[in-house]
Design an enzyme around this catalytic site. Structure first.
Site, PDB file in Angstrom:
ATOM      1  N   SER A 168       7.721   1.493   8.970  1.00  0.00           N
ATOM      2  CA  SER A 168       9.142   1.558   8.615  1.00  0.00           C
ATOM      3  C   SER A 168      10.011   1.567   9.869  1.00  0.00           C
ATOM      4  CB  SER A 168       9.424   2.816   7.810  1.00  0.00           C
ATOM      5  OG  SER A 168       8.732   2.773   6.594  1.00  0.00           O
TER       6      SER A 168
HETATM    7  N1  SAH Z   1       5.417   5.376   6.405  1.00  0.00           N
HETATM    8  C1  SAH Z   1       4.509   4.313   6.723  1.00  0.00           C
HETATM    9  C2  SAH Z   1       4.777   3.178   5.762  1.00  0.00           C
HETATM   10  C3  SAH Z   1       3.756   2.113   5.785  1.00  0.00           C
HETATM   11  S1  SAH Z   1       4.134   0.763   4.687  1.00  0.00           S
HETATM   12  C4  SAH Z   1       4.752   3.887   8.162  1.00  0.00           C
HETATM   13  O1  SAH Z   1       5.907   3.893   8.584  1.00  0.00           O
HETATM   14  O2  SAH Z   1       3.804   3.531   8.869  1.00  0.00           O
HETATM   15  C5  SAH Z   1       3.548   1.402   3.163  1.00  0.00           C
HETATM   16  C6  SAH Z   1       2.086   1.705   3.104  1.00  0.00           C
HETATM   17  O3  SAH Z   1       1.769   2.042   1.758  1.00  0.00           O
HETATM   18  C7  SAH Z   1       1.180   0.564   3.504  1.00  0.00           C
HETATM   19  O4  SAH Z   1       0.373   0.995   4.557  1.00  0.00           O
HETATM   20  C8  SAH Z   1       0.368   0.280   2.237  1.00  0.00           C
HETATM   21  O5  SAH Z   1      -0.955  -0.102   2.538  1.00  0.00           O
HETATM   22  C9  SAH Z   1       0.435   1.633   1.516  1.00  0.00           C
HETATM   23  N2  SAH Z   1       0.250   1.604   0.070  1.00  0.00           N
HETATM   24  C10 SAH Z   1       0.788   0.765  -0.854  1.00  0.00           C
HETATM   25  N3  SAH Z   1       0.365   1.074  -2.097  1.00  0.00           N
HETATM   26  C11 SAH Z   1      -0.452   2.158  -1.960  1.00  0.00           C
HETATM   27  C12 SAH Z   1      -1.203   2.954  -2.892  1.00  0.00           C
HETATM   28  N4  SAH Z   1      -1.224   2.703  -4.206  1.00  0.00           N
HETATM   29  N5  SAH Z   1      -1.896   3.999  -2.397  1.00  0.00           N
HETATM   30  C13 SAH Z   1      -1.932   4.268  -1.069  1.00  0.00           C
HETATM   31  N6  SAH Z   1      -1.267   3.539  -0.146  1.00  0.00           N
HETATM   32  C14 SAH Z   1      -0.524   2.505  -0.582  1.00  0.00           C
END
Ligand code: SAH
Length: 272
Positions: free
Chosen positions: A107
């Site tokens: 993000s």
């Molecule tokens: N706060 C994190 C956001 C990463 S993007 C950062 O800034 O690094 C969102 C993440 O959610 C991704 O890594 C994706 O793989 C994960 N994601 C999406 N659906 C998911 C689910 N059902 N369970 C666990 N993780 C999930």
């Protein structure tokens, strides 16, 4: 919205700067999150100083534009250097989301700051926190530093490779000792189910957009607890879900955003 209109009153030069910096990221990418306060970061200063200094400058800019309003959030974002979480070859100190592989993004700093500000009262020492879709582990590490060794922070990520690299990232930060001692842990699994073992949670952060708020996450929130979750498909709102002391739920929308979807692993790897 007040925050959005405030953004448009900023000097046009800074907007142009910001536009140049983020223009390599396509708007069609799911990674482009649109909070109300997209901080335009002074590029010259960020490009001419070392890593720690650049991270400090990023935090100062977010303070300057009112995205970071508390010393608590400023302190933790200074301690957790974004440079340890952004994959090599990407500029870590630009206020933009970055691709991290597997159709996911880290993000943007202004979204990390916004979520930390919204959750900060529920990130006191000793509290329990769940980070769903923990991705690079950036916020997971911030949460862990804030709740300290007496607290408990669980990150859930459904892509095993991202879970593994998030552990490597966190090991480069002051949250490494919390990971080692076990008050911070990262698990591979479907975050829509939450993580009942360490519930109830004072704070739940969801880093991917849900079509509707998963009931298990509401159930695992403590009375007095708060969840921040993006909700929607193409048009998404960052929703703040408060569980009142009598167990009832209050929800308000904070700002418009654009996150990657909270979905199944297969759907994500197929490109949704
Ligand atoms: N706060 C994190 C956001 C990463 S993007 C950062 O800034 O690094 C969102 C993440 O959610 C991704 O890594 C994706 O793989 C994960 N994601 C999406 N659906 C998911 C689910 N059902 N369970 C666990 N993780 C999930």
């Amino acid at each position: 919205m007040e925050e959005t209109s405030h953004f448009f009153t900023r000097p046009i030069l800074l907007f142009v700067f910001h536009f140049i910096l983020v223009s390599s990221i396509s708007e069609s990418d799911y990674g482009l999150e649109r909070g109300g306060k997209e901080g335009a970061i002074c590029a010259e200063r960020l490009w001419t100083s070392g890593g720690t200094e650049q991270n400090k400058a990023l935090v100062e800019q977010l303070q300057h534009y009112g995205v970071i309003r508390s010393t608590k959030v400023a302190e933790v974002m200074e301690k957790i250097d974004r440079g340890s979480f952004v994959p090599d070859g990407n500029p870590p100190y630009v206020d933009s989301p970055m691709q991290i592989g597997y159709n996911a993004t880290i993000s943007a700093p202004h979204m990390h700051a916004t979520c930390l500000e919204l959750l900060k009262e529920n990130l006191q020492p000793g509290m329990h926190v769940l980070d769903v879709g923990s991705g690079t582990g950036y916020l997971t590490a911030c949460f862990a530093l804030m709740v300290g060794p007496q607290g408990r922070v669980v990150g859930i990520e459904h892509i095993p490779e991202l879970g593994a690299s998030s552990i490597e990232n966190i090991q480069k930060t002051p949250a490494a000792s919390l990971l080692k001692e076990g008050s911070l842990s990262i698990h591979v699994g479907d975050g829509r189910l939450g993580w009942p073992e360490s519930s109830p949670y004072d704070a739940i952060h969801v880093g991917a957009a849900a079509t509707e708020i998963p009931q298990p996450l509401i159930d695992q929130l403590k009375p007095g607890g708060r969840m921040v979750i993006p909700v929607g498909n193409i048009f998404q709102d960052l929703e703040v879900v408060d569980k009142n002391l009598d167990g009832s739920i209050s929800i308000h929308s904070e700002t418009s955003v654009r996150y990657v979807p909270l979905t199944s692993r297969d759907a994500q790897l197929r490109g949704y």
